[in-house]
Structures are given as C-alpha cells and as structure tokens.
Design a protein around this motif. Structure first.
Motif, PDB file in Angstrom:
ATOM      1  N   PHE A   1      -2.721  -1.424  -3.321  1.00 16.89           N
ATOM      2  CA  PHE A   1      -2.402  -1.389  -4.746  1.00 16.89           C
ATOM      3  C   PHE A   1      -3.299  -2.336  -5.546  1.00 16.89           C
ATOM      4  O   PHE A   1      -3.498  -2.150  -6.751  1.00 16.89           O
ATOM      5  CB  PHE A   1      -0.929  -1.753  -4.965  1.00 16.89           C
ATOM      6  N   GLY A   2      -3.856  -3.345  -4.882  1.00 24.02           N
ATOM      7  CA  GLY A   2      -4.759  -4.266  -5.549  1.00 24.02           C
ATOM      8  C   GLY A   2      -5.937  -3.582  -6.219  1.00 24.02           C
ATOM      9  O   GLY A   2      -6.520  -4.120  -7.168  1.00 24.02           O
ATOM     10  N   GLN A   3      -6.308  -2.392  -5.754  1.00 19.25           N
ATOM     11  CA  GLN A   3      -7.411  -1.659  -6.382  1.00 19.25           C
ATOM     12  C   GLN A   3      -7.121  -1.335  -7.842  1.00 19.25           C
ATOM     13  O   GLN A   3      -8.036  -1.280  -8.672  1.00 19.25           O
ATOM     14  CB  GLN A   3      -7.678  -0.357  -5.609  1.00 19.25           C
ATOM     15  N   PHE A   4      -5.839  -1.134  -8.176  1.00 19.78           N
ATOM     16  CA  PHE A   4      -5.504  -0.752  -9.548  1.00 19.78           C
ATOM     17  C   PHE A   4      -5.695  -1.907 -10.523  1.00 19.78           C
ATOM     18  O   PHE A   4      -5.816  -1.677 -11.733  1.00 19.78           O
ATOM     19  CB  PHE A   4      -4.083  -0.197  -9.607  1.00 19.78           C
ATOM     20  N   SER A   5      -5.742  -3.146 -10.009  1.00 20.35           N
ATOM     21  CA  SER A   5      -5.983  -4.283 -10.900  1.00 20.35           C
ATOM     22  C   SER A   5      -7.394  -4.254 -11.465  1.00 20.35           C
ATOM     23  O   SER A   5      -7.690  -4.957 -12.435  1.00 20.35           O
ATOM     24  CB  SER A   5      -5.742  -5.597 -10.157  1.00 20.35           C
ATOM     25  N   LYS A   6      -8.270  -3.439 -10.890  1.00 19.54           N
ATOM     26  CA  LYS A   6      -9.634  -3.315 -11.391  1.00 19.54           C
ATOM     27  C   LYS A   6      -9.716  -2.409 -12.615  1.00 19.54           C
ATOM     28  O   LYS A   6     -10.723  -2.417 -13.329  1.00 19.54           O
ATOM     29  CB  LYS A   6     -10.551  -2.773 -10.288  1.00 19.54           C
ATOM     30  N   VAL A   7      -8.647  -1.616 -12.845  1.00 21.53           N
ATOM     31  CA  VAL A   7      -8.680  -0.660 -13.955  1.00 21.53           C
ATOM     32  C   VAL A   7      -7.504  -0.834 -14.911  1.00 21.53           C
ATOM     33  O   VAL A   7      -7.465  -0.179 -15.950  1.00 21.53           O
ATOM     34  CB  VAL A   7      -8.696   0.795 -13.421  1.00 21.53           C
ATOM     35  N   ALA A   8      -6.529  -1.683 -14.575  1.00 20.08           N
ATOM     36  CA  ALA A   8      -5.334  -1.815 -15.406  1.00 20.08           C
ATOM     37  C   ALA A   8      -4.688  -3.171 -15.175  1.00 20.08           C
ATOM     38  O   ALA A   8      -4.965  -3.856 -14.190  1.00 20.08           O
ATOM     39  CB  ALA A   8      -4.339  -0.702 -15.064  1.00 20.08           C
ATOM     40  N   LYS A   9      -3.810  -3.561 -16.093  1.00 15.17           N
ATOM     41  CA  LYS A   9      -2.950  -4.718 -15.878  1.00 15.17           C
ATOM     42  C   LYS A   9      -1.864  -4.273 -14.900  1.00 15.17           C
ATOM     43  O   LYS A   9      -1.070  -3.381 -15.216  1.00 15.17           O
ATOM     44  CB  LYS A   9      -2.332  -5.181 -17.200  1.00 15.17           C
ATOM     45  N   SER A  10      -1.844  -4.856 -13.718  1.00 15.32           N
ATOM     46  CA  SER A  10      -0.992  -4.321 -12.662  1.00 15.32           C
ATOM     47  C   SER A  10      -0.138  -5.418 -12.039  1.00 15.32           C
ATOM     48  O   SER A  10      -0.495  -6.601 -12.045  1.00 15.32           O
ATOM     49  CB  SER A  10      -1.841  -3.650 -11.573  1.00 15.32           C
ATOM     50  N   ALA A  11       0.994  -4.992 -11.475  1.00  9.12           N
ATOM     51  CA  ALA A  11       1.871  -5.900 -10.731  1.00  9.12           C
ATOM     52  C   ALA A  11       2.799  -5.072  -9.872  1.00  9.12           C
ATOM     53  O   ALA A  11       3.154  -3.936 -10.220  1.00  9.12           O
ATOM     54  CB  ALA A  11       2.684  -6.791 -11.674  1.00  9.12           C
ATOM     55  N   MET A  12       3.193  -5.643  -8.745  1.00 10.32           N
ATOM     56  CA  MET A  12       4.176  -5.001  -7.882  1.00 10.32           C
ATOM     57  C   MET A  12       5.269  -6.007  -7.541  1.00 10.32           C
ATOM     58  O   MET A  12       5.056  -7.216  -7.568  1.00 10.32           O
ATOM     59  CB  MET A  12       3.540  -4.431  -6.620  1.00 10.32           C
ATOM     60  N   PHE A  13       6.463  -5.473  -7.249  1.00 10.53           N
ATOM     61  CA  PHE A  13       7.586  -6.338  -6.913  1.00 10.53           C
ATOM     62  C   PHE A  13       8.140  -5.975  -5.551  1.00 10.53           C
ATOM     63  O   PHE A  13       7.854  -4.909  -4.991  1.00 10.53           O
ATOM     64  CB  PHE A  13       8.681  -6.281  -7.991  1.00 10.53           C
ATOM     65  N   TRP A  14       8.923  -6.906  -4.997  1.00 10.02           N
ATOM     66  CA  TRP A  14       9.570  -6.702  -3.711  1.00 10.02           C
ATOM     67  C   TRP A  14      11.043  -6.367  -3.959  1.00 10.02           C
ATOM     68  O   TRP A  14      11.708  -7.004  -4.787  1.00 10.02           O
ATOM     69  CB  TRP A  14       9.480  -7.948  -2.833  1.00 10.02           C
ATOM     70  N   LEU A  15      11.550  -5.398  -3.219  1.00  8.61           N
ATOM     71  CA  LEU A  15      12.950  -4.993  -3.321  1.00  8.61           C
ATOM     72  C   LEU A  15      13.612  -5.183  -1.966  1.00  8.61           C
ATOM     73  O   LEU A  15      13.215  -4.536  -0.976  1.00  8.61           O
ATOM     74  CB  LEU A  15      13.042  -3.529  -3.763  1.00  8.61           C
ATOM     75  N   GLY A  16      14.574  -6.099  -1.916  1.00  3.56           N
ATOM     76  CA  GLY A  16      15.202  -6.449  -0.646  1.00  3.56           C
ATOM     77  C   GLY A  16      15.857  -5.260   0.035  1.00  3.56           C
ATOM     78  O   GLY A  16      16.639  -4.531  -0.575  1.00  3.56           O
ATOM     79  N   ALA A  17      15.557  -5.081   1.319  1.00  2.19           N
ATOM     80  CA  ALA A  17      16.132  -3.996   2.110  1.00  2.19           C
ATOM     81  C   ALA A  17      17.280  -4.482   2.994  1.00  2.19           C
ATOM     82  O   ALA A  17      17.902  -3.682   3.696  1.00  2.19           O
ATOM     83  CB  ALA A  17      15.055  -3.343   2.981  1.00  2.19           C
ATOM     84  N   GLY A  18      17.567  -5.787   2.971  1.00  2.00           N
ATOM     85  CA  GLY A  18      18.656  -6.327   3.786  1.00  2.00           C
ATOM     86  C   GLY A  18      18.156  -7.386   4.740  1.00  2.00           C
ATOM     87  O   GLY A  18      17.078  -7.254   5.331  1.00  2.00           O
ATOM     88  N   GLU A  19      18.926  -8.430   4.888  1.00  2.77           N
ATOM     89  CA  GLU A  19      18.505  -9.569   5.708  1.00  2.77           C
ATOM     90  C   GLU A  19      18.482  -9.259   7.195  1.00  2.77           C
ATOM     91  O   GLU A  19      17.774  -9.918   7.958  1.00  2.77           O
ATOM     92  CB  GLU A  19      19.431 -10.757   5.424  1.00  2.77           C
ATOM     93  N   THR A  20      19.239  -8.273   7.645  1.00  2.00           N
ATOM     94  CA  THR A  20      19.289  -7.940   9.073  1.00  2.00           C
ATOM     95  C   THR A  20      18.596  -6.623   9.397  1.00  2.00           C
ATOM     96  O   THR A  20      18.698  -6.137  10.517  1.00  2.00           O
ATOM     97  CB  THR A  20      20.748  -7.882   9.562  1.00  2.00           C
ATOM     98  N   MET A  21      17.892  -6.049   8.429  1.00  2.00           N
ATOM     99  CA  MET A  21      17.183  -4.789   8.659  1.00  2.00           C
ATOM    100  C   MET A  21      16.042  -4.984   9.647  1.00  2.00           C
ATOM    101  O   MET A  21      15.401  -6.043   9.665  1.00  2.00           O
ATOM    102  CB  MET A  21      16.608  -4.262   7.350  1.00  2.00           C
ATOM    103  N   PRO A  22      15.752  -3.966  10.478  1.00  2.00           N
ATOM    104  CA  PRO A  22      14.524  -4.023  11.284  1.00  2.00           C
ATOM    105  C   PRO A  22      13.314  -4.191  10.373  1.00  2.00           C
ATOM    106  O   PRO A  22      13.322  -3.774   9.214  1.00  2.00           O
ATOM    107  CB  PRO A  22      14.493  -2.655  11.985  1.00  2.00           C
ATOM    108  N   GLN A  23      12.280  -4.811  10.894  1.00  2.00           N
ATOM    109  CA  GLN A  23      11.089  -5.058  10.095  1.00  2.00           C
ATOM    110  C   GLN A  23      10.285  -3.775   9.882  1.00  2.00           C
ATOM    111  O   GLN A  23      10.411  -2.798  10.627  1.00  2.00           O
ATOM    112  CB  GLN A  23      10.218  -6.122  10.758  1.00  2.00           C
ATOM    113  N   LEU A  24       9.453  -3.792   8.841  1.00  7.17           N
ATOM    114  CA  LEU A  24       8.548  -2.684   8.580  1.00  7.17           C
ATOM    115  C   LEU A  24       7.667  -2.427   9.801  1.00  7.17           C
ATOM    116  O   LEU A  24       7.252  -3.353  10.484  1.00  7.17           O
ATOM    117  CB  LEU A  24       7.663  -3.005   7.373  1.00  7.17           C
ATOM    118  N   HIS A  25       7.419  -1.159  10.056  1.00  8.86           N
ATOM    119  CA  HIS A  25       6.598  -0.684  11.179  1.00  8.86           C
ATOM    120  C   HIS A  25       7.332  -0.812  12.517  1.00  8.86           C
ATOM    121  O   HIS A  25       6.739  -0.518  13.557  1.00  8.86           O
ATOM    122  CB  HIS A  25       5.230  -1.384  11.249  1.00  8.86           C
TER     123      HIS A  25
END
Length: 387
Positions: free
Chosen positions: A329-353
């Motif tokens: 997503f960092g590529q979009f900062s080259k063409v626009a004012k950009s930002a991303m946020f984190w949305l909690g999936a749960g403290e005991t959830m399996p990790q991504l991947h």
C-alpha cells in the motif's frame, strides 16, 4: 448494520473464502467481486487493473477530491487447516491473511454509495491484485487505466490478530517496514567426492554467509536505523554421496523502517557477498523478489482516519512505532495522501499466515463504518471544514 445485511455480507465473505487464488491468478475472485459491484450501480467499473484488479467509481454531484479505498484480492500458497463448511476448495491455497474480509468490508460501501452518492468528488473502491508479492500496487498505478481514477486520498486497513477484537490503531508516520527478498546463487565447480580438492566448493562460503548476512541486521529498536536480515532458505549441491558440490543458494529477507536504510543494507549485504566469494574463488549472481517499499502514513490522511474512527464509534489508538511486516500500500503514497489503519481481530486469534487463521465476520461492520466516516469527512463536509 442490520443483522440481515451482515448475514448477506458474511455469505459473500464465505464464498470468497472458498476460492482463494494466489498473487497474479485472482481471475475468479475478481469476477465474483465485479459481479457484486455491478449489482450496486457504480457510475463506472474498471477491470484488468494491473492484472486482475477491479475498481468501482461513484461520482458526486459536483467536482471535488477523489477518495480511493483499497483492499486486496489475493490469497496465500498455504494449505488451510479448517473444519468450516466454507473452507478453501483450492488445494494448497488459503485466505489466511484476511483479504477475503477486507474485500467484503470495502464491498459493503458499494451498497451505501449506490443509495447515496457523495456530495462532491468521487469514491473509488479498488480491489487490488498481488499484494502478497509486493507487485500489485505498483502494477495498478502503472496501468494506463489508473489515470482515470487517480486519487487525492487513499485509505486501507489490515486486520490485526493480537489486538483486541474491534480495536483500532493508527501509526503516525512510518506504518510498515520496507523489505526485499535477496536470492544469492554461488557457482564453483563440482568434483568427485573422493577428490574434493579438484573442485571449487561453495560450502565454505555458505557457512560464512549465513551468519555474516544475518549479523548485518540484528533487529532491535524500530528506529530509522532499524535493520533485520532473516535467513529463509539455503541449499548446497545435489543429494548424492558421489559429488562434491559446485553450486549453492542462500535466500535472505532484508527489512528496514525506511527506504534509505534499505538501500544502505542492500549495499552492505552485497559487499559481504563480494568479499566472501572473492576469498573462496566463487562466482555469484544476485536477484531480488517480493520488494516492498516502506509504508508511511501521511499526516492529513492519518487525521482523517482518526476522525473517521472516532465518528464511527471506534476511537483509534495512536502508535509511534511501525509494524515489522511489509505492505505494498506504500506505493499509493507516491500518488496520493494515504494512510492505513489496523483493526483488531482478537487477542487470542491465530496469527496471519497461520494455516488455521480465519477472518472474524463480526469485524465487517466495523471496518466499513470507519471507511464510510472517512469518506464522509472528505467529500461531505462543508467547504473549509475541519476533520
């Protein structure tokens, strides 16, 4: 969001979950997304963006800024471990990063926009291919069609196992690390195992490079000087007892907070490689893959997302330290004012991947509400208003 609407969106998420496709191969996923978007009256729909990317455009009554909301189409080359009735039907493939959930949160915006267009400007809902390889965002931006939807603001999210379910966090400034995969091939000369002195073995170089490269990036505090080198793969020679090896490979991932530090780390790694191979009498080649630039949140875009989260009823924690993983997503900062946020999936959830990760459906209304509030802040505010 009504229970009935959440049930419909959950069904869409489960449908997407059954058909994960890896980066660059998201044809069926793109078809499902485009089919859904066409049911919600976009003013324009673009397909084939940077590969299989899809974008729906909703125009306001008068000219104004363009706000792009981005999500990802691709799954992972990992076998899913699940007993759910909507588990992956594609062997060796799984939506184990939550991109299916991201797609549905962005899809949810289409129904609202079909009913009520923004007062001004445009909203672009972008479903981007090939995020996992770091190639998709750059390919979308390089696509000639992108000029038709080039944004002034770009927003995205990623679900975050380990953070309380429904909690929101925003990094101020650096949000994700730069990273790249460095593939090194060492080339010597084979010989009979009975006479190894007649060949040029890369074994010595391999044993020097594995600790030597890792030592360049020990990790530590996530400052501008942060660097981490991770050994991910190595092989030496052929699986036989009769041949002393003549070739080897070593793969490492380089990771930094800034793009400037990445260039320095890459130069340092190449210098170590050249020195070792010269001492061992080896030739070598270097190639790079999975190249991600650093992702940095723009101050104004961060303020808009923070305002949107507060307005939607999910006030954001503001973090000063970026995340160690990478995001194209960092590529979009080259063409626009950009930002991303984190949305909690749960403290005991399996990790991504992880093979048993599954996006929590109860997050669908949270993410879509924050995006909707951010769009409203940009396109429906009074002229000169504050976020």
């Amino acid at each position: 969001m009504t229970p009935e609407r959440l049930a419909q969106l959950t069904a869409l998420r489960h449908r997407l979950h059954t058909i994960p496709e890896v980066s660059g191969c998201e044809e069926k996923t793109a078809d499902v997304v485009a089919e859904y978007l066409r049911q919600h009256a976009p003013d324009e729909i673009l397909t084939g963006l940077g590969g299989h990317g899809v974008a729906a455009v909703y125009r306001g009554a008068v000219e104004g800024p363009t706000v792009l909301i981005r999500c990802e189409l691709d799954g992972l080359p990992i076998e899913e471990v699940s007993s759910a009735d909507y588990r992956s039907t594609h062997a060796g493939r799984g939506h184990l990063c939550g991109h299916d959930g991201h797609m549905v949160m962005v899809s949810a915006l289409a129904e609202d926009l079909a009913r009520t267009r923004p007062q001004m400007g445009r909203v672009v809902l972008l479903f981007q291919p090939a995020e996992e390889t770091g190639k998709g965002a750059a390919a979308v931006i390089a696509d000639p069609q992108f000029e038709r939807i080039k944004p002034d603001y770009a927003f995205a999210l990623h679900n975050y196992p380990g953070l309380a379910a429904g909690a929101v966090a925003l990094c101020q400034g650096p949000a994700n690390c730069a990273s790249r995969g460095m593939r090194i091939r060492l080339m010597g000369k084979t010989s009979h195992a009975a006479a190894p002195q007649d060949g040029v073995s890369p074994a010595g170089a391999l044993t020097k490079l594995m600790p030597g490269l890792v030592a360049l990036g020990p990790g530590g505090e996530m400052s501008a000087d942060f660097a981490r080198v991770t050994l991910t793969h190595a092989w030496l020679g052929e699986p036989t007892f009769g041949i002393a090896p003549g070739e080897a490979e070593i793969w490492v991932t380089l990771r930094t907070v800034t793009d400037v530090r990445m260039e320095q780390l890459t130069e340092e790694a190449n210098a170590v490689l050249a020195e070792v191979c010269a001492a061992e009498g080896l030739e070598y080649t270097v190639s790079y893959d999975d190249v991600f630039d650093a992702c940095t949140n723009h101050p104004e875009a961060t303020e808009i997302l923070s305002f949107g989260a507060e307005t939607a009823g999910y006030p954001a924690q503001l973090w000063q330290v970026p995340q160690p993983w990478s995001e194209d997503f960092g590529q979009f900062s080259k063409v626009a004012k950009s930002a991303m946020f984190w949305l909690g999936a749960g403290e005991t959830m399996p990790q991504l991947h992880n093979p048993d990760y599954d996006f929590p459906d109860e997050l669908i209304p949270v993410g879509s509400a924050i995006f909707a509030a951010a769009i409203d802040a940009v396109l429906n505010q009074a002229p000169g208003g504050n976020h």
